[in-house]
Design an enzyme around this catalytic site. Structure first.
Site, short mmCIF file in Angstrom:
data_model
loop_
_atom_site.label_atom_id
_atom_site.label_comp_id
_atom_site.label_asym_id
_atom_site.label_seq_id
_atom_site.Cartn_x
_atom_site.Cartn_y
_atom_site.Cartn_z
CB SER A 227 -1.08 0.22 1.08
OG SER A 227 -0.27 0.24 2.14
N GLY A 231 4.42 2.57 2.10
CA GLY A 231 5.43 2.55 1.29
C GLY A 231 5.91 3.78 1.21
CD GLU A 248 4.80 -1.76 -8.55
OE1 GLU A 248 3.46 -1.05 -9.53
OE2 GLU A 248 5.83 -0.81 -9.90
CB CYS A 282 -1.01 -2.75 -7.73
SG CYS A 282 -0.30 -3.84 -7.48
C1 UN1 Z 1 -0.18 -7.11 -9.10
O1 UN1 Z 1 -1.42 -6.60 -9.34
O2 UN1 Z 1 0.27 -6.66 -7.74
O3 UN1 Z 1 -0.53 -7.42 -14.67
C2 UN1 Z 1 0.84 -7.62 -10.08
C3 UN1 Z 1 -0.64 -8.40 -13.87
C4 UN1 Z 1 -0.08 -9.16 -13.43
C5 UN1 Z 1 0.40 -8.72 -12.02
C6 UN1 Z 1 -0.39 -8.33 -11.24
N1 UN1 Z 1 1.19 -9.75 -14.46
O4 UN1 Z 1 -2.21 -8.10 -13.66
#
Ligand code: UN1
Length: 494
Positions: A227, A231, A248, A282
């Site tokens: 989060s 972060g 990230e 994410c």
């Molecule tokens: C994430 O959402 O933390 O592109 C990674 C994607 C996956 C990786 C997601 N290959 O949704």
């Protein structure tokens, strides 16, 4: 079953002997196992082991470490089904997706195998005669890796594999919500030939294990996925000891659908992007930005399909969407549904827990769509991390791009249109680290840079060749073979 930490090549309990219990989010009565609830002293031992193992590991020729990564990829392939089932049981997403998650780990390992024989430096012209200028990439030292639960194999592999291949040793703290997958990963790395002390696994809480990693003087680089709130805390802590740090963080990813798009294709895309992994990526699509002309038609199509998504235990092959990760996450999603209603958005479908049959035992929530969402509403701005999609109506492509950019995040983005000119112009204007044209916001491949702009991170990119920048230092070397003192900037005039 009782699981252990792995420090200095030995499996053992936390020094305090304390443990935590991990349960299946699809059925809270089912225990996955007991895991060490480690503390600062365990981290200290792990850091010491990693420091001691460093000189030998970094001295190996890179292709030798590459061979080990190849072996690791082979083992992941051999155990793909087993790992997918472990993942589904501990974090809920459906088997079809966890198999993809393991595949992403395999791809990452095989990419590293190739990279081991490529790891280019530069040779650069010198401003002086008889002088050679070149660069090397070297490991940083001990890497602290802190990973989330939503991709329990892929994300640890995104970090472990390049960190190790580059010659670093590792202290790895996985999420408390995905401890079993991480344990298997470390077992397989060991079986592949990673020596004791090179990779160290410390289970436990962020507030203890995580904090101890951040403040330990022997950790040179920290890589974190999670989060924005955490972060910020990590960046602050790493600032104190000047550790390198790669973050990230979250997303509020938008999919734009223009009126000339292939609507059936755009529909498949948004269903996959918004409800895959129960919206807990994410990269999940959490905003759908529709051009006015197709707004009503597309929304009707979408609701009809969202209501049919099959919800249930991910181990059942027929299911399309599993549970949320925890009670806490379920409460958060419920809270955002109330926020959306009170802000005046129209709840078009879902919005409630799903308790059919066995699902009453887990944290299931129906696919939820809010229509008539305005870009300034909280449900259009804040990351919910659940199956909640906010639909925004716009007049044209310009308003669509303004809406998609109206966010503090900038990870992934998508635009559906048949007009190549519009797509390419939009690509230039969209503020995000990743843009898909005629594809959903999810689906990143391991051989390309992955990361975002704005609050999504601090400028680093995982994946592909760029992740190796996170785990290496550049050494610049000048070799003067003129046999005399040559002064740069001064002896350069003819
Ligand atoms: C994430 O959402 O933390 O592109 C990674 C994607 C996956 C990786 C997601 N290959 O949704």
């Amino acid at each position: 079953m009782v699981y252990k930490n792995y420090i200095s090549g030995r499996w053992g309990s936390a020094l305090s002997e304390e443990t935590f219990v991990k349960r299946n989010p699809a059925n809270k009565e089912e225990r996955i196992g007991e895991f060490p609830l480690s503390g600062t002293r365990d981290v200290n031992l792990a850091c010491q082991a990693a420091k001691e193992a460093l000189p030998k590991w970094r001295a190996l020729p890179m292709p030798t470490r590459g061979e080990i990564m190849k072996q690791f990829g082979d083992l992941l392939t051999e155990h793909k089904e087993e790992l997918a089932r472990i993942e589904t049981r501990e974090m809920g997403k459906v088997l079809n997706e966890t198999r993809g998650d393991v595949q992403e780990g395999i791809d990452t390992a095989y990419y590293a195998f190739g990279e081991a024989r490529r790891f280019f430096g530069h040779t650069v012209p010198s401003e002086l005669p008889d002088k050679l200028c070149l660069t090397f990439r070297r490991p940083i030292g001990v890497a602290g890796l802190i990973t989330p639960w939503n991709f329990p194999v892929a994300i640890p592999c995104w970090k472990l594999v390049p960190a190790l291949l580059s010659g670093n040793t590792v202290v790895f703290k996985p999420s408390r919500e995905a401890p079993h997958s991480s344990t298997r990963i470390v077992e397989l790395l060991t079986e592949a030939g990673v020596p004791g002390g090179v990779v160290n696994l410390v289970h436990g809480a962020g507030t203890t294990v995580g904090e101890a990693i951040l403040s330990h003087p022997d950790i040179g680089v920290v890589s974190f996925t999670g989060s924005v709130e955490t972060g910020r805390r990590i960046a602050e802590a790493c600032g104190k000891t000047l550790k390198r740090v790669s973050l990230e963080l979250g997303g509020k990813n938008g999919q734009i659908v223009l009126s000339d798009a292939n609507l059936d294709l755009a529909l498949e895309g948004v269903l996959w992007g918004a409800f895959g992994t129960t919206g807990q990526r994410c990269t999940a699509t959490s905003r759908l930005i529709l051009e006015e002309k197709i707004y009503d038609e597309f929304l009707t199509m979408l609701i009809a399909r969202a209501e049919k998504v099959k919800i249930g235990n991910g181990l059942n092959e027929d299911m399309e969407m599993g549970p949320l990760i925890s009670e806490k996450q379920l409460e958060k999603v419920k809270k955002y549904v109330e926020i959306g209603k009170s802000e005046g958005a129209k709840l078009a479908c879902g919005g409630e827990v799903y308790t059919e049959g066995e699902c009453a035992k887990g944290y299931f929530f129906k696919p939820t769509i809010f229509a008539e969402v305005k870009p300034d509403m909280r449900i259009a701005r804040e990351e919910i991390f659940g199956p909640v999609l906010s639909v925004i109506r716009v007049r044209d492509v310009d308003e669509a791009i303004r809406a998609i950019n109206d966010s503090s995040y900038g990870l992934s983005s998508s635009i559906y249109t048949r007009d190549i000119n519009k797509a390419l112009k939009a690509r230039q204007r969209i503020e995000a680290g990743i843009t898909y044209i005629n594809g959903p916001t999810i689906g990143a491949e391991c051989n390309l840079p992955f990361g975002g702009v704005k609050n999504t991170g601090n400028g680093h990119r995982e994946g592909g060749w760029t992740v190796y920048e996170i785990f290496t230092e550049i050494q610049t070397v000048y070799i003067d073979y003129s046999g005399k003192l040559q002064k740069a900037q001064i002896d350069t005039e003819q």
